[in-house]
Motif scaffolding. Structure first.
Motif, mmCIF file in Angstrom:
data_model
loop_
_atom_site.group_PDB
_atom_site.id
_atom_site.type_symbol
_atom_site.label_atom_id
_atom_site.label_comp_id
_atom_site.label_asym_id
_atom_site.label_seq_id
_atom_site.Cartn_x
_atom_site.Cartn_y
_atom_site.Cartn_z
ATOM 1 N N LYS A 100 0.832 -1.207 0.000
ATOM 2 C CA LYS A 100 0.000 0.000 0.000
ATOM 3 C C LYS A 100 0.869 1.261 0.000
ATOM 4 O O LYS A 100 0.564 2.241 -0.689
ATOM 5 C CB LYS A 100 -0.918 0.005 1.221
ATOM 6 C CG LYS A 100 -1.943 -1.125 1.210
ATOM 7 C CD LYS A 100 -2.818 -1.092 2.448
ATOM 8 C CE LYS A 100 -3.831 -2.230 2.430
ATOM 9 N NZ LYS A 100 -4.685 -2.243 3.630
ATOM 10 N N TYR A 101 1.966 1.205 0.781
ATOM 11 C CA TYR A 101 2.866 2.362 0.804
ATOM 12 C C TYR A 101 3.555 2.548 -0.548
ATOM 13 O O TYR A 101 3.770 3.678 -1.010
ATOM 14 C CB TYR A 101 3.913 2.194 1.913
ATOM 15 C CG TYR A 101 3.327 2.216 3.296
ATOM 16 C CD1 TYR A 101 2.343 3.127 3.641
ATOM 17 C CD2 TYR A 101 3.735 1.306 4.274
ATOM 18 C CE1 TYR A 101 1.787 3.143 4.916
ATOM 19 C CE2 TYR A 101 3.185 1.319 5.551
ATOM 20 C CZ TYR A 101 2.210 2.241 5.862
ATOM 21 O OH TYR A 101 1.658 2.265 7.116
ATOM 22 N N GLN A 104 1.122 4.249 -2.782
ATOM 23 C CA GLN A 104 1.031 5.674 -2.447
ATOM 24 C C GLN A 104 2.230 6.454 -2.969
ATOM 25 O O GLN A 104 2.107 7.605 -3.382
ATOM 26 C CB GLN A 104 0.921 5.832 -0.926
ATOM 27 C CG GLN A 104 -0.387 5.335 -0.347
ATOM 28 C CD GLN A 104 -0.413 5.401 1.175
ATOM 29 O OE1 GLN A 104 0.524 5.883 1.807
ATOM 30 N NE2 GLN A 104 -1.495 4.897 1.764
ATOM 31 N N LEU A 105 3.399 5.823 -2.966
ATOM 32 C CA LEU A 105 4.611 6.470 -3.481
ATOM 33 C C LEU A 105 4.735 6.348 -4.991
ATOM 34 O O LEU A 105 5.719 6.814 -5.566
ATOM 35 C CB LEU A 105 5.850 5.843 -2.817
ATOM 36 C CG LEU A 105 6.007 6.099 -1.312
ATOM 37 C CD1 LEU A 105 7.119 5.237 -0.744
ATOM 38 C CD2 LEU A 105 6.296 7.577 -1.055
ATOM 39 N N GLU A 106 3.731 5.699 -5.612
ATOM 40 C CA GLU A 106 3.675 5.506 -7.057
ATOM 41 C C GLU A 106 4.813 4.636 -7.574
ATOM 42 O O GLU A 106 5.261 4.774 -8.718
ATOM 43 C CB GLU A 106 3.651 6.851 -7.786
ATOM 44 C CG GLU A 106 2.418 7.690 -7.432
ATOM 45 C CD GLU A 106 2.353 9.003 -8.211
ATOM 46 O OE1 GLU A 106 3.349 9.330 -8.884
ATOM 47 O OE2 GLU A 106 1.314 9.668 -8.144
ATOM 48 N N ARG A 110 -1.762 -0.068 -8.796
ATOM 49 C CA ARG A 110 -2.747 -1.092 -8.474
ATOM 50 C C ARG A 110 -3.656 -1.317 -9.674
ATOM 51 O O ARG A 110 -4.148 -0.370 -10.280
ATOM 52 C CB ARG A 110 -3.588 -0.655 -7.276
ATOM 53 C CG ARG A 110 -4.585 -1.720 -6.812
ATOM 54 C CD ARG A 110 -5.472 -1.190 -5.694
ATOM 55 N NE ARG A 110 -4.693 -0.905 -4.497
ATOM 56 C CZ ARG A 110 -4.376 -1.829 -3.596
ATOM 57 N NH1 ARG A 110 -4.741 -3.080 -3.779
ATOM 58 N NH2 ARG A 110 -3.698 -1.493 -2.522
#
Length: 446
Positions: A100-101, A104-106, A110
């Motif tokens: 997931k992190y 978020q950091l691309e 997903r």
């Protein structure tokens, strides 16, 4: 150690097999997110299995001592289960939260919800399934924070410079974290697992682990083996910093076997394990020897006096000198000699049916201590060699074979530091002595 390795590998192999039977990987696509779905479940299943067995072993029940070959080995298995659970927990965190992190950091993209996105197993619509589904978010939060605390506590357990008392106190919190992680596992584990053998076995382990955690948190561990005694005699040996303690149990001591140990609990301190040095037949008085090695043992001489009340828990251990060899070779490193003294006392009283040679290696020879040991060996008819490792260097296999003419026909019984044991075991292996003939008491619980 071989039995510990076999038990550890058997647990993980059996759990992996059960997981493979419960899963259906036929339609697995070899891409990151489909693999992640399986690995989150697999790492979680393996971690909670390791934690459950570790929690069960911590109860000190006799059945686990027999299974592992002694409480020292049960605790060594407990230690490696904790390390394994930590490693598996890190892996589980990586797949569950690390991904997931990274999104978020691309660093990752997903996939869409059309097939590879996040999906939840909602079960069959029953009350239990609905409850589990409604508590998924709570279980995730609890599991994440329990994991962070678990990492800290296991690190504290493994860092030996932390005081033993602090280690024991922080270790008790493990029971609370385990119960939280059981809740996390039950809620988030795939519902289909409960219908397979994996779910039945894992459910049984978690149920037993839960009972063990409650048993521990209630302070019940070892209570059925506890009694109180009074310090009758103290004798301090200055040069090797060993304190001999005689405790009067008023004939209530149940008896022990030579080579066993017990936990001593002095007021204001956590229980510490020490070898019993008194003869098994002396049920009224039990004796111990304590080497000033750590913070507790260094202060013990100043903290206890004759007449003090002490709690004794035991006996434990299976360092019992039972084997089929015609001769025995005993090797003690430092305070490891304490594990042999009760057997010397017993042989003195009843005699020995096989020749025994004892090597006592010490860095701090105390003349009075050695005189007592020599007298005890003489009375028992045991050949004793004193080795000053400062003057003569490390006691080696070659030295032992030189002084003991029947070493080829001997079983070897060792108690002392791990590095010393490893060096001797390797040396005897080169001489053709199998590992099965090398018996050792694990010197450290941590």
């Amino acid at each position: 150690m071989r039995r510990i390795s076999v038990l550890l590998c058997s647990l993980f192999a059996a759990t992996t097999l059960l997981w493979l039977m419960a899963e259906n990987g036929e339609h697995l696509k070899w891409a990151y997110f489909p693999i992640r779905h399986y690995m989150v479940q697999y790492s979680g299943v393996m971690a909670i299995a390791a934690m459950s067995v570790g929690m069960i072993l911590a109860t000190r029940l006799p059945i686990f001592e027999r299974l592992t070959g002694g409480l020292d080995r049960a605790y060594r298995l407990h230690k490696w289960l904790g390390i394994s659970a930590l490693a598996l927990g890190v892996l589980h965190w990586f797949w569950a939260k690390g991904t997931k992190y990274m999104v978020q950091l691309e660093w990752l993209v997903r996939p869409g919800r059309g097939g590879q996105g996040r999906s939840h197993d909602t079960g069959d619509g029953s009350v239990i399934s609905t409850f589990l589904h409604q508590n998924r978010d709570l279980a995730e939060i609890i599991g994440e924070w329990a994991f962070y605390l678990l990492v800290i506590l296991i690190a504290v357990s493994l860092y030996k410079k932390i005081r033993y008392g602090s280690f024991v106190k922080t270790h008790k919190v493990m029971g609370v974290l385990y119960l939280l992680l059981v809740f996390h596992s039950v809620v988030l584990m795939r519902h289909s697992y409960w219908e397979a053998p994996l779910g039945w076995v894992l459910g049984g382990l978690m149920a037993l682990g839960t009972l063990a955690a409650i048993y521990s948190l209630a302070g019940r561990i070892g209570q059925n083996k506890q009694l109180h005694g009074t310090v009758k005699q103290l004798d301090f040996f200055e040069h090797n910093q060993v304190l001999a303690i005689d405790i009067d149990t008023d004939q209530r001591w149940p008896g022990h076997q030579a080579g066993q140990f017990a936990f001593l609990h002095f007021e204001g301190e956590e229980p510490h394990p020490f070898s019993l040095t008194s003869a098994p037949t002396e049920q009224g008085i039990v004796s111990f020897e304590v080497k000033a090695l750590g913070d507790f043992t260094q202060q013990l001489r100043q903290r206890i006096n004759k007449g003090d009340v002490v709690s004794i828990e035991g006996p434990y251990g299976q360092f019992d000198f039972q084997d089929n060899q015609s001769h025995q070779l005993w090797i003690a490193g430092g305070i490891g000699i304490a594990a042999f003294k009760a057997q010397l006392q017993q042989i003195k009283q009843s005699g020995s049916r096989k020749p025994v040679t004892l090597f006592y290696s010490t860095q701090q020879p105390d003349e009075r201590y050695i005189q007592q040991l020599q007298q005890l060996a003489t009375d028992a008819g045991i050949t004793l060699h004193i080795h000053d490792s400062v003057q003569q260097g490390l006691l080696t296999t070659e030295m032992i074979c030189q002084y003991c003419r029947y070493w080829r026909d001997s079983s070897i019984w060792f108690c002392g530091p791990k590095r010393f044991a490893d060096a001797l075991k390797k040396g005897f292996a080169k001489q053709g002595i199998s590992e099965q003939r090398f018996h050792s008491e694990l010197f450290e619980f941590r």
